[in-house]
Write a protein that holds these residues in place. Structure first.
Motif, PDB file in Angstrom:
ATOM      1  N   LEU A  84      -1.247 -12.465  -6.580  1.00 26.56           N
ATOM      2  CA  LEU A  84      -2.017 -11.638  -5.734  1.00 26.56           C
ATOM      3  C   LEU A  84      -1.337 -10.635  -5.212  1.00 26.56           C
ATOM      4  O   LEU A  84      -2.041  -9.734  -4.474  1.00 26.56           O
ATOM      5  CB  LEU A  84      -2.605 -12.596  -4.961  1.00 26.56           C
ATOM      6  CG  LEU A  84      -3.641 -13.684  -5.338  1.00 26.56           C
ATOM      7  CD1 LEU A  84      -4.207 -14.538  -4.033  1.00 26.56           C
ATOM      8  CD2 LEU A  84      -5.022 -13.043  -6.264  1.00 26.56           C
ATOM      9  N   VAL A  85       0.096 -10.570  -5.043  1.00 30.79           N
ATOM     10  CA  VAL A  85       0.986  -9.626  -4.435  1.00 30.79           C
ATOM     11  C   VAL A  85       0.438  -8.172  -4.926  1.00 30.79           C
ATOM     12  O   VAL A  85       0.002  -7.279  -4.112  1.00 30.79           O
ATOM     13  CB  VAL A  85       2.177  -9.807  -4.625  1.00 30.79           C
ATOM     14  CG1 VAL A  85       2.992  -8.344  -4.339  1.00 30.79           C
ATOM     15  CG2 VAL A  85       2.889 -10.901  -3.909  1.00 30.79           C
ATOM     16  N   THR A  86       0.064  -7.984  -6.424  1.00 33.02           N
ATOM     17  CA  THR A  86      -0.401  -6.740  -6.925  1.00 33.02           C
ATOM     18  C   THR A  86      -1.763  -6.106  -5.937  1.00 33.02           C
ATOM     19  O   THR A  86      -1.790  -5.061  -5.705  1.00 33.02           O
ATOM     20  CB  THR A  86      -0.593  -6.860  -8.341  1.00 33.02           C
ATOM     21  OG1 THR A  86       0.503  -7.809  -8.846  1.00 33.02           O
ATOM     22  CG2 THR A  86      -0.575  -5.539  -8.840  1.00 33.02           C
ATOM     23  N   ILE A  87      -2.600  -7.080  -6.250  1.00 31.72           N
ATOM     24  CA  ILE A  87      -3.854  -7.002  -5.554  1.00 31.72           C
ATOM     25  C   ILE A  87      -3.574  -6.289  -3.918  1.00 31.72           C
ATOM     26  O   ILE A  87      -4.090  -5.406  -3.448  1.00 31.72           O
ATOM     27  CB  ILE A  87      -4.915  -7.834  -5.649  1.00 31.72           C
ATOM     28  CG1 ILE A  87      -5.163  -8.389  -7.005  1.00 31.72           C
ATOM     29  CG2 ILE A  87      -6.084  -7.417  -4.893  1.00 31.72           C
ATOM     30  CD1 ILE A  87      -6.280  -9.427  -7.030  1.00 31.72           C
ATOM     31  N   ALA A  88      -2.905  -7.086  -3.188  1.00 29.64           N
ATOM     32  CA  ALA A  88      -2.669  -6.993  -1.748  1.00 29.64           C
ATOM     33  C   ALA A  88      -1.850  -5.522  -1.778  1.00 29.64           C
ATOM     34  O   ALA A  88      -2.270  -4.674  -0.792  1.00 29.64           O
ATOM     35  CB  ALA A  88      -1.408  -8.064  -1.137  1.00 29.64           C
ATOM     36  N   CYS A  89      -0.869  -5.077  -2.608  1.00 30.88           N
ATOM     37  CA  CYS A  89      -0.289  -3.719  -2.574  1.00 30.88           C
ATOM     38  C   CYS A  89      -1.634  -2.694  -2.689  1.00 30.88           C
ATOM     39  O   CYS A  89      -1.210  -1.846  -2.025  1.00 30.88           O
ATOM     40  CB  CYS A  89       0.641  -3.444  -3.665  1.00 30.88           C
ATOM     41  SG  CYS A  89       1.975  -4.653  -3.612  1.00 30.88           S
ATOM     42  N   VAL A  90      -2.153  -2.795  -3.501  1.00 29.43           N
ATOM     43  CA  VAL A  90      -3.251  -1.601  -3.726  1.00 29.43           C
ATOM     44  C   VAL A  90      -4.162  -1.684  -2.547  1.00 29.43           C
ATOM     45  O   VAL A  90      -4.164  -0.582  -1.943  1.00 29.43           O
ATOM     46  CB  VAL A  90      -4.157  -1.981  -5.083  1.00 29.43           C
ATOM     47  CG1 VAL A  90      -5.218  -0.885  -5.023  1.00 29.43           C
ATOM     48  CG2 VAL A  90      -3.320  -2.087  -6.284  1.00 29.43           C
ATOM     49  N   LEU A  91      -4.514  -2.753  -2.019  1.00 30.72           N
ATOM     50  CA  LEU A  91      -5.361  -2.844  -0.862  1.00 30.72           C
ATOM     51  C   LEU A  91      -4.541  -2.144   0.339  1.00 30.72           C
ATOM     52  O   LEU A  91      -5.252  -1.181   1.253  1.00 30.72           O
ATOM     53  CB  LEU A  91      -5.610  -4.188  -0.192  1.00 30.72           C
ATOM     54  CG  LEU A  91      -6.659  -4.826  -1.555  1.00 30.72           C
ATOM     55  CD1 LEU A  91      -7.085  -6.392  -0.840  1.00 30.72           C
ATOM     56  CD2 LEU A  91      -7.934  -3.967  -1.597  1.00 30.72           C
ATOM     57  N   ILE A  92      -3.170  -2.697   0.555  1.00 27.13           N
ATOM     58  CA  ILE A  92      -2.718  -2.220   1.703  1.00 27.13           C
ATOM     59  C   ILE A  92      -2.332  -0.561   1.630  1.00 27.13           C
ATOM     60  O   ILE A  92      -2.449   0.170   2.487  1.00 27.13           O
ATOM     61  CB  ILE A  92      -1.252  -2.913   1.821  1.00 27.13           C
ATOM     62  CG1 ILE A  92      -1.414  -4.205   2.389  1.00 27.13           C
ATOM     63  CG2 ILE A  92      -0.275  -2.062   2.838  1.00 27.13           C
ATOM     64  CD1 ILE A  92      -0.011  -5.051   2.031  1.00 27.13           C
ATOM     65  N   ILE A  93      -2.071  -0.110   0.353  1.00 29.88           N
ATOM     66  CA  ILE A  93      -1.817   1.355   0.214  1.00 29.88           C
ATOM     67  C   ILE A  93      -3.239   2.120   0.472  1.00 29.88           C
ATOM     68  O   ILE A  93      -3.298   2.902   1.393  1.00 29.88           O
ATOM     69  CB  ILE A  93      -1.435   1.677  -1.233  1.00 29.88           C
ATOM     70  CG1 ILE A  93      -0.123   1.254  -1.278  1.00 29.88           C
ATOM     71  CG2 ILE A  93      -1.656   3.033  -1.631  1.00 29.88           C
ATOM     72  CD1 ILE A  93       0.529   1.348  -2.970  1.00 29.88           C
ATOM     73  N   THR A  94      -4.202   1.481   0.161  1.00 26.76           N
ATOM     74  CA  THR A  94      -5.693   2.190   0.364  1.00 26.76           C
ATOM     75  C   THR A  94      -5.947   2.172   1.885  1.00 26.76           C
ATOM     76  O   THR A  94      -6.324   3.122   2.499  1.00 26.76           O
ATOM     77  CB  THR A  94      -6.754   1.074  -0.308  1.00 26.76           C
ATOM     78  OG1 THR A  94      -6.172   1.173  -1.798  1.00 26.76           O
ATOM     79  CG2 THR A  94      -8.204   2.241  -0.397  1.00 26.76           C
ATOM     80  N   VAL A  95      -5.769   0.909   2.626  1.00 27.13           N
ATOM     81  CA  VAL A  95      -6.135   0.935   3.663  1.00 27.13           C
ATOM     82  C   VAL A  95      -4.977   1.896   4.846  1.00 27.13           C
ATOM     83  O   VAL A  95      -5.492   2.630   5.482  1.00 27.13           O
ATOM     84  CB  VAL A  95      -5.787  -0.389   4.504  1.00 27.13           C
ATOM     85  CG1 VAL A  95      -5.867  -0.683   5.838  1.00 27.13           C
ATOM     86  CG2 VAL A  95      -6.851  -1.337   3.939  1.00 27.13           C
ATOM     87  N   TYR A  96      -3.757   1.918   4.418  1.00 24.92           N
ATOM     88  CA  TYR A  96      -2.774   2.771   5.146  1.00 24.92           C
ATOM     89  C   TYR A  96      -3.335   4.186   4.914  1.00 24.92           C
ATOM     90  O   TYR A  96      -3.333   5.132   5.850  1.00 24.92           O
ATOM     91  CB  TYR A  96      -1.518   2.760   4.481  1.00 24.92           C
ATOM     92  CG  TYR A  96      -0.637   1.730   5.537  1.00 24.92           C
ATOM     93  CD1 TYR A  96      -0.113   2.208   6.657  1.00 24.92           C
ATOM     94  CD2 TYR A  96      -0.384   0.572   5.190  1.00 24.92           C
ATOM     95  CE1 TYR A  96       0.681   1.529   7.558  1.00 24.92           C
ATOM     96  CE2 TYR A  96       0.509  -0.455   6.111  1.00 24.92           C
ATOM     97  CZ  TYR A  96       0.930  -0.014   7.026  1.00 24.92           C
ATOM     98  OH  TYR A  96       1.735  -0.703   7.857  1.00 24.92           O
ATOM     99  N   LEU A  97      -3.510   4.648   3.737  1.00 21.50           N
ATOM    100  CA  LEU A  97      -4.139   6.024   3.468  1.00 21.50           C
ATOM    101  C   LEU A  97      -5.332   6.345   4.009  1.00 21.50           C
ATOM    102  O   LEU A  97      -5.500   7.517   4.726  1.00 21.50           O
ATOM    103  CB  LEU A  97      -4.166   6.428   2.013  1.00 21.50           C
ATOM    104  CG  LEU A  97      -2.932   6.521   1.096  1.00 21.50           C
ATOM    105  CD1 LEU A  97      -3.026   6.645  -0.248  1.00 21.50           C
ATOM    106  CD2 LEU A  97      -2.317   7.784   1.705  1.00 21.50           C
TER     107      LEU A  97
END
Lengths: 290, 280
Positions: free
Chosen positions: A21-34
């Motif tokens: 799930l780390v991969t999904i988390a990374c995408v989500l975090i990047i999106t949220v930050y941006l």
């Protein structure tokens, strides 16, 4: 099974699940930050003023934050790179996939891999030292660092992805198609261009979209050859700034609203990339169905 | 007999293809030889073994070399367990097709994001918390390289024959034991290929590191180095070429990077070939 070992297996399963799930988390975090860091700038400047304002003067006394020049430059630059790079790439791919003797194919394959492996700053350096002075002399312009220089560098940089992916797509075309065409009296070349290439069209289209993604996201090489002045891209010989380089060139000394505007530019770029990704997936799915 | 217009098509197409191949090959050869010709003569022992010093007006790239090595090690140490673990989960554990496709989609999205955006997010996420440092750069690179490691491991996990697993299960081994002793040893090739590709990507990366790892040129030990800002070779190239106009140094670094990139290519090819032969 013993209870303790069952517990242990469950534990291991859990760990792997988390890792997955780390991969999904990374995408989500990047999106949220941006999104979180990009929205305030857009709100403050106003969406239309930001996207369609045709002047960028972030350090002026009355700062203006219009990124239309950057958007247009990124679009023109990418289009230009595609117009130059795709014909060369696809023609090379047809030759490599269908006609080339295996020795030539191996050598060219290695060369394409080398081209893919060259760091973007090296492209930038070569562009800066060879291409920019060359263009200046050739067209007799005051400075060769221009949209045209960036287009040429980008065209070379997207070649490997286009060639590799198109070759794969062309090689996957069923032999029967080609045999049938040949048996009907078509020459080899006619077969490759009128039968194989249309049959591999979604793979080739995917390779083009991949190229678009690479070109629009490239920062360093472009930064070194495009001149970096925030002009409207009115001519090929103008010094221009791309979306990527707009972020990179001011980030180190930016503050306040200027900094927020840079994050907003990154958000715009991210939206572009996500659209391109969706398009890429669409074409890749098309290829799988065939 | 084929008609005149068809003949014309034939020859146009042939000429165009020849031209395209010549352009592709020509550009590659030109870049490689130009960079090597400009760079190799500028590589001296002094350049490789010293730090830059304003006092003696000397440029050395030892700190940049060390920083590159540190950042590669740090990134791989973190990304390997994550990437391999994710691949193992996808091929060995996951039963829900939806989760698999979401994870794969996420990995695809990650590999499509341009490095400048990674740089920005890395700056917000890591540099603003632990300071501009090699570690912040490495963490950013971890996210970037996660898909590479994951995909390569996954590909090679798929080639491990199902009968191996069944055999091990039949002997009474638990799932974890099967993965540890049977599955993972058989997918070393994918992991190694993934690592090589990642090293290549890290070596070539610059936009993501500019704002996360900074651009200091100080030679440090490993742990001290990770905690402080530092330029990798690519970032140093950019700084020397664009900001300081030191083109000789820039070309020297470029030729080093070029040779390393070719070595990485070669080793990736060799590894793939070696393991393919073994599998046959």
């Amino acid at each position: 099974m013993k209870k303790s070992s069952k517990l242990f297996e469950g534990f291991v399963h859990g760990i792997f699940l988390v890792l997955g799930l780390v991969t999904i988390a990374c995408v989500l975090i990047i999106t949220v930050y941006l999104v979180a860091s990009g929205i305030p700038g857009i709100v403050e400047i106003g969406l239309t003023d930001f996207l369609f304002g045709d002047e960028w003067a972030s350090t002026a006394a009355e700062p203006k934050y219009g990124i239309l020049p950057f958007i247009l430059t990124s679009i023109y630059g990418t289009l230009g790179a595609i117009i130059i790079g795709v014909p060369i790439g696809v023609l090379t791919a047809v030759y490599l996939a269908k006609i080339a003797p295996s020795s030539v194919k191996n050598v060219m394959g290695q060369m394409v891999s080398i081209l893919a492996g060259i760091p973007s700053v090296v492209y930038g350096l070569v562009g800066m030292m060879v291409l920019v002075p060359g263009l200046r002399k050739l067209f007799d312009i005051p400075d060769g660092a221009s949209l045209l220089a960036a287009i040429i560098v980008l065209a070379v940089m997207i070649l490997p992805s286009i060639i590799k992916m198109s070759v794969t797509a062309l090689e996957a075309v069923p032999q029967e198609y080609e045999d049938a065409s040949l048996a009907l009296g078509a020459t080899a070349e006619e077969t490759y261009f009128r039968v194989s290439l249309p049959a591999a069209k979604s793979g080739v289209a995917a390779s083009v979209v991949l190229g678009v993604g690479r070109a629009i996201g490239e920062a360093m090489a472009v930064m070194m050859v495009a001149g970096n002045a925030p002009n409207m891209p009115d001519s090929l010989f103008q010094s221009v700034r791309f979306l990527t380089t707009a972020v990179a060139s001011e980030m180190s000394y930016s503050s306040g609203l200027q900094r927020q505007a840079l994050f907003s530019i990154a958000l715009v770029l991210f939206v572009f990339i996500m659209l391109i990704n969706a398009l890429l997936n669409f074409f890749l799915k098309g290829e799988k169905k065939e | 007999m084929i008609s005149r217009s068809r003949k014309l098509f034939l020859w146009t197409v042939r000429c165009l293809m020849g031209l395209a191949v010549a352009v592709t090959g020509g550009i590659t050869l030109f870049i490689v030889f130009y960079v090597l010709a400009q760079g190799l003569p500028n590589i001296t022992w002094e350049l490789l073994s010293t730090s830059p010093s304003y006092l003696s007006d000397r440029i050395g790239i030892l700190p940049d070399i060390l920083n590159t090595v540190y950042i590669i090690i740090a990134t791989l140490v973190i990304v390997l367990p994550l990437g391999v673990g994710a691949a193992v989960y996808l091929t060995e554990y996951a039963t829900n097709r939806r989760i698999v496709s979401v994870i794969e989609y996420a990995a695809e999205a990650l590999s499509g994001i341009p490095s400048i955006i990674y740089g920005l997010v890395g700056m917000l996420m890591f540099s603003n918390n632990i300071g501009t440092s090699l570690m912040a750069g490495a963490l950013t690179l971890v996210i970037m390289n996660l898909p590479t490691i994951m995909r390569n491991t996954q590909e090679s996990l798929k080639t491990v024959p199902q009968s191996y697993r069944e055999g091990a299960f039949g002997l009474g081994a638990g799932k974890w034991r099967v993965i540890r002793t049977v599955v993972l040893p058989n997918c070393v090739d994918g992991i190694v290929t993934g690592c090589i590709l990642s090293v290549g990507r890290i070596l070539g990366e610059s936009a993501a590191l500019l704002f996360t790892a900074g651009f200091a040129h100080m030679a440090n030990g490993f742990f001290e180095g990770l905690g402080s800002a530092g330029a990798t070779l690519t970032v140093a190239l950019y700084i020397y070429a664009k900001e300081q106009g030191e083109f000789e140094v820039a070309f020297a670094i470029a030729s080093i990077l070029m040779i390393l990139a070719m070595l990485i290519n070669l080793s990736a090819t060799l590894v793939t070939k070696k393991f393919q032969r073994r599998k046959k």
